[in-house]
Scaffold this motif. Structure first.
Motif, mmCIF file in Angstrom:
data_model
loop_
_atom_site.group_PDB
_atom_site.id
_atom_site.type_symbol
_atom_site.label_atom_id
_atom_site.label_comp_id
_atom_site.label_asym_id
_atom_site.label_seq_id
_atom_site.Cartn_x
_atom_site.Cartn_y
_atom_site.Cartn_z
ATOM 1 N N HIS A 29 0.835 -1.197 0.000
ATOM 2 C CA HIS A 29 0.000 0.000 0.000
ATOM 3 C C HIS A 29 0.877 1.257 0.000
ATOM 4 O O HIS A 29 0.651 2.190 -0.782
ATOM 5 N N GLN A 81 -2.788 -5.595 -6.939
ATOM 6 C CA GLN A 81 -4.133 -5.011 -6.914
ATOM 7 C C GLN A 81 -4.243 -3.928 -5.843
ATOM 8 O O GLN A 81 -4.891 -2.904 -6.056
ATOM 9 N N ARG A 84 -2.808 -0.968 -7.430
ATOM 10 C CA ARG A 84 -3.743 -0.406 -8.415
ATOM 11 C C ARG A 84 -4.824 0.406 -7.707
ATOM 12 O O ARG A 84 -5.180 1.500 -8.167
ATOM 13 N N ASP A 85 -5.353 -0.141 -6.629
ATOM 14 C CA ASP A 85 -6.383 0.570 -5.870
ATOM 15 C C ASP A 85 -5.842 1.888 -5.325
ATOM 16 O O ASP A 85 -6.544 2.900 -5.318
ATOM 17 N N GLU A 86 -4.608 1.881 -4.857
ATOM 18 C CA GLU A 86 -3.991 3.091 -4.319
ATOM 19 C C GLU A 86 -3.812 4.132 -5.421
ATOM 20 O O GLU A 86 -3.934 5.322 -5.170
ATOM 21 N N ALA A 88 -5.694 4.440 -8.112
ATOM 22 C CA ALA A 88 -6.950 4.813 -8.756
ATOM 23 C C ALA A 88 -7.298 6.251 -8.387
ATOM 24 O O ALA A 88 -6.975 6.707 -7.286
ATOM 25 N N GLU A 94 -13.291 2.270 -7.104
ATOM 26 C CA GLU A 94 -12.197 1.388 -6.701
ATOM 27 C C GLU A 94 -11.452 1.923 -5.485
ATOM 28 O O GLU A 94 -11.056 1.183 -4.610
ATOM 29 N N SER A 95 -11.260 3.230 -5.440
ATOM 30 C CA SER A 95 -10.469 3.812 -4.348
ATOM 31 C C SER A 95 -11.216 3.786 -3.023
ATOM 32 O O SER A 95 -10.618 3.935 -1.978
ATOM 33 N N THR A 98 -11.359 -0.746 -0.675
ATOM 34 C CA THR A 98 -10.138 -1.512 -0.513
ATOM 35 C C THR A 98 -10.180 -2.226 0.821
ATOM 36 O O THR A 98 -10.860 -1.815 1.754
#
Length: 104
Positions: A29, A81, A84-86, A88, A94-95, A98
């Motif tokens: 993260h 993933q 990726r979420d971080e 977004a 998506e953000s 998580t």
């Protein structure tokens, strides 16, 4: 040891694994934040190659090299993933969804 003893040992190991995997996720993260701020790519094949080489050297079995690599491939997929979420956009769904929470 009987089956109950072995299962108790597995339960304890699972607790430790959960803790370690979550610590690894926190690192991923934070790396995601750094990558976002410096426009670095999420996927870094050289880094993954280094990880796979390292685990292969450390592996003493009973997992085969292939089995251990499969476990780590899945683990790395999940960590990717998280990054990726971080990365977004802040207003994307998506953000907000998580495992680390919406305000991390």
């Amino acid at each position: 040891m009987d089956i109950a003893d072995w299962r108790k040992q597995i339960d304890e190991l699972d607790r430790k694994l959960v803790q370690l995997i979550n610590q690894r996720a926190e690192c991923a993260h934070e790396i995601g934040k750094l990558k976002r701020n410096s426009a670095m790519p999420i996927y870094e094949p050289d880094r993954e190659k280094t990880i796979f080489e390292s685990i292969a050297r450390q592996n003493k079995g009973p997992l085969s090299q292939v089995q251990l690599r499969q476990v780590f491939e899945r683990l790395i997929d999940v960590m990717r993933q998280i990054q990726r979420d971080e990365m977004a956009p802040e207003d994307s769904p998506e953000s907000k969804d998580t495992a680390l929470g919406p305000n991390d």
